[in-house]
Design a protein around this motif. Structure first.
Motif, short mmCIF file in Angstrom:
data_model
loop_
_atom_site.label_atom_id
_atom_site.label_comp_id
_atom_site.label_asym_id
_atom_site.label_seq_id
_atom_site.Cartn_x
_atom_site.Cartn_y
_atom_site.Cartn_z
N TYR A 83 24.31 27.21 3.77
CA TYR A 83 25.46 27.03 4.65
C TYR A 83 25.35 27.91 5.88
CZ TYR A 83 30.33 27.72 6.19
OH TYR A 83 31.47 27.85 6.94
N THR A 84 24.92 29.15 5.68
CA THR A 84 24.77 30.07 6.81
C THR A 84 23.73 29.56 7.78
OG1 THR A 84 25.37 31.93 5.38
CG2 THR A 84 24.25 32.46 7.45
N HIS A 85 22.60 29.08 7.26
CA HIS A 85 21.55 28.56 8.14
C HIS A 85 22.05 27.33 8.90
CE1 HIS A 85 17.85 26.34 9.25
NE2 HIS A 85 17.36 27.56 9.44
N ALA A 86 22.73 26.42 8.19
CA ALA A 86 23.25 25.22 8.85
C ALA A 86 24.30 25.57 9.90
CB ALA A 86 23.85 24.28 7.80
N ILE A 95 24.43 28.26 11.71
CA ILE A 95 23.74 28.78 12.89
C ILE A 95 23.07 27.65 13.66
CG2 ILE A 95 21.81 30.22 13.66
CD1 ILE A 95 22.44 32.08 11.30
N ARG A 96 22.47 26.71 12.94
CA ARG A 96 21.81 25.61 13.65
C ARG A 96 22.83 24.79 14.42
NH1 ARG A 96 17.92 27.15 15.21
NH2 ARG A 96 17.42 25.02 15.86
N SER A 97 24.05 24.67 13.92
CA SER A 97 25.11 23.98 14.65
C SER A 97 25.43 24.72 15.94
CB SER A 97 26.36 23.87 13.78
OG SER A 97 27.43 23.31 14.50
N SER A 133 18.63 32.95 11.79
CA SER A 133 18.16 31.67 11.28
C SER A 133 16.65 31.68 11.06
CB SER A 133 18.54 30.53 12.23
OG SER A 133 17.80 30.59 13.43
N VAL A 134 15.91 32.36 11.94
CA VAL A 134 14.45 32.43 11.78
C VAL A 134 14.10 33.20 10.50
CG1 VAL A 134 12.34 33.42 12.75
CG2 VAL A 134 13.95 32.21 14.24
N VAL A 135 14.79 34.30 10.26
CA VAL A 135 14.51 35.10 9.06
C VAL A 135 14.94 34.36 7.79
CG1 VAL A 135 15.08 37.23 7.83
CG2 VAL A 135 14.55 37.30 10.27
N ILE A 136 16.09 33.69 7.83
CA ILE A 136 16.52 32.92 6.66
C ILE A 136 15.51 31.82 6.36
CG2 ILE A 136 18.20 31.23 5.84
CD1 ILE A 136 20.41 32.92 7.00
N ALA A 137 15.04 31.13 7.40
CA ALA A 137 14.06 30.06 7.19
C ALA A 137 12.76 30.62 6.59
CB ALA A 137 13.78 29.35 8.51
N PRO A 149 15.05 24.91 4.38
CA PRO A 149 16.32 25.24 5.06
C PRO A 149 16.95 23.98 5.64
CG PRO A 149 14.44 25.92 6.40
CD PRO A 149 13.88 25.46 5.08
N VAL A 150 18.26 23.85 5.49
CA VAL A 150 18.93 22.64 5.97
C VAL A 150 19.47 22.86 7.38
CG1 VAL A 150 19.55 21.91 3.65
CG2 VAL A 150 21.15 23.32 4.94
#
Length: 571
Positions: free
Chosen positions: A451-454, A456-458, A552-556, A566-567
């Motif tokens: 959810y956190t990654h998504a 951020i991508r938003s 987001s880069v680190v989570i991915a 990662p979604v």
């Protein structure tokens, strides 16, 4: 960029200066000097134990050493303040410019990769289930752990081989062949009965039918000596195809498959034992009765023994029985002798918890065969208990006796399985509840990180629509600094996890990073200046979005190590 390693280098340099100045005696070892995050973030950004570990060998008070070290470190441009606490703990607070630099570096693909391994060759053997049926949930944990460990080691600079040891040399494969033969007879319309010890699972129905298609009625009503060897080979091949498909559903692909059967009748077991014998470690002897056996229950027999006690084992181990047959241990010795011969610098075996008694003897064998040059680390994966809404999950009808890997993957998907299997250390029991695994809440770590990654991508998609390009980071609030501090821990965490062979640390870290980032997000609900998208000021937005981009880069990268995709958006 490893901020902690860089600061440790500064600490060692300052200590060297103190030696030259006569503030410390010569000949001190600095190997145990560390730089770590403080237990309490209020104390600073980093802490070093230098004064505490050097006091005794230096014959000085730790606080005296800390005061002199503090003065030298406090003069560095990167250090805002250095303060001594308690008997000699030294806390460091870093300059704000460093955190902006961390955010910029963390945006780069490859941030956190390491040269720790320096190309060292590592063989990781995992799963290695008997080829007698589909993989069960216990194998699932070992598969996920082993695969994530391989990803982690590769990320840290090791040259990794993923290997599956096919246990096709024992009597259980004869049982498989007999079970397939019964299904073969079934395919020919005969009524059959599965005796105790055979495998009744429906997964062998297709194998029996395939055997019929291969040989027709050639084996019908024939004695076992006619068909056993051929059916054994046919069934093993079919089971390995099934196992490889199971692993593929979980995203696991092996580099190498090694057959135990290839060790028999080829002289390879004999060669391995000759290598031990040449070191004076093979002898004829009689073992003491096993613990719990009464003397009258024990019949001493002379056997061929490996003097494993010379290499840390509790007792010497038999490699050949009194009747001349190999023990189970003998081919395992030969297999590891083969791995040593292939030039690996390190061996890792991932076993189930029921192999705990095997660890010392296997380590002893590798130590003896490699003359102590090649370390073996054995990681034991504890049991997984499956639940559905808090109730035990029923076993699979297809497998007959257990819950299969496919049962689990089909229910929740490979990403959820992989992440949740790594939310506990490998040697700790794990409870897996299907309902909780797909729950959309902070209590579900895989959902929370995704959810956190998504989220951020938003933000990044909206920033792109605004024409905002990430620029120099603007970190003005303690909540923003806290995110940058957590990002700075990533390279250090990777090396700690890789050194300890502990991929679960990656899952833990991702949860912590998601939490600190979402705390900043929530703070922006009240303080609009902390929001990443500033509609009225594209320039400020450019500085704000650098931080979520880095996260987001680190989570991915972390999810990649875990083998989780990662979604981009939650649906």
């Amino acid at each position: 960029m490893n901020l902690f390693a860089d600061m440790r280098a500064n600490v060692i340099s300052a200590l060297d200066e103190m030696v030259r100045a006569g503030d410390l005696p010569e000949g001190l070892s600095f190997d145990n000097v560390t730089v770590e995050p403080p237990r309490d973030a209020a104390h600073g950004d980093m802490a070093t134990n230098a004064a505490m570990v050097l006091a005794k060998p230096a014959g000085a008070k730790p606080r005296d050493i800390a005061e002199k070290l503090s003065a030298r470190l406090g003069a560095l441009d990167s250090v805002e303040s250095a303060s001594v606490a308690g008997p000699g703990f030294l806390n460091l607070r870093l300059s704000g410019a460093l955190w902006s630099d961390v955010v910029l570096r963390a945006q780069e693909v490859g941030f956190g990769t390491s040269k720790l391994g320096e190309g060292s060759r590592v063989n990781v053997e995992y799963v290695s289930a008997n080829p007698t049926g589909p993989l069960h949930v216990g194998h699932t944990r070992g598969a996920v752990f082993g695969d994530a460990l391989c990803n982690l080691l590769a990320f840290a600079g090791f040259d990794v081989t993923r290997e599956y040891y096919i246990n096709d040399g024992g009597a259980q494969v004869d049982v498989l062949a007999r079970s397939v033969y019964l299904r073969y007879l079934e395919a020919h319309g005969q009524e059959v009965e599965f005796a105790d010890g055979t495998y009744p699972g429906d997964y062998l129905v297709a194998v029996g039918e395939a055997l019929k298609g291969e040989v027709g009625d050639a084996y019908v009503d024939e004695p076992e000596e006619v068909w056993l060897e051929e059916v054994r080979a046919f069934a093993t091949k079919a089971m390995m195809a099934l196992i490889e498909a199971d692993l593929a559903s979980l995203g696991v692909k092996m580099d190498s498959f090694f057959s135990e059967k290839s060790l028999y009748g080829t002289g390879r077991i004999e060669d391995a034992l000759k290598a031990l014998d040449s070191r004076g470690l093979i002898y004829k002897g009689t073992l003491e009765p096993p613990k719990g056996k009464l003397p009258e229950d024990w019949e001493p027999r002379e056997q061929t023994l490996f003097k494993s006690t010379d290499h840390g084992d509790d007792v010497d181990r038999p490699v050949m029985k009194s009747d001349g047959a190999w023990t189970y241990f003998a081919p395992d010795i030969a297999y590891h002798w083969d791995k040593i011969g292939r030039g690996y610098d390190q061996l890792i075996d991932v076993f189930g918890a029921d192999h705990g008694g095997y660890v010392k003897r296997m380590k002893a064998a590798v130590s003896a065969l490699s003359d102590g040059r090649v370390p073996l680390d054995v990681k034991l994966c504890q049991l997984v208990k499956l639940y559905e809404n808090g109730q035990p999950f029923k076993m699979s009808k297809r497998a007959g006796t257990f819950v299969t890997l496919r049962d689990v993957v089909d229910r929740v998907g490979p990403d959820v399985v992989r992440f949740l299997m790594l939310t506990r250390k490998n040697d700790a029991p794990l409870d897996f509840d299907f309902a909780k695994a797909v729950e959309e809440s902070r209590e579900n770590p895989v959902w929370y990180v995704q959810y956190t990654h998504a989220r951020i991508r938003s933000v990044m998609r909206k920033a792109d629509a605004m024409g905002a390009v990430p620029g120099a980071p603007r970190l003005t609030d303690p909540a923003e600094i806290a995110v940058a501090q957590k990002l700075a821990e990533w390279p250090r965490l990777v090396e700690i996890a890789a050194t300890g062979h502990e991929p679960h640390r990656i899952a833990f870290y991702l949860g912590e990073l998601a939490q600190v980032f979402n705390s900043l997000w929530n703070k922006g609900d009240d303080d609009h200046s902390l929001r990443f998208l500033q509609d009225s000021d594209p320039e400020v937005t450019a500085g704000k979005i650098s931080l979520p981009l880095a996260v987001s880069v680190v989570i991915a990268a972390g999810l990649g190590i875990l083998g989780v995709t990662p979604v981009e958006e939650m649906r």
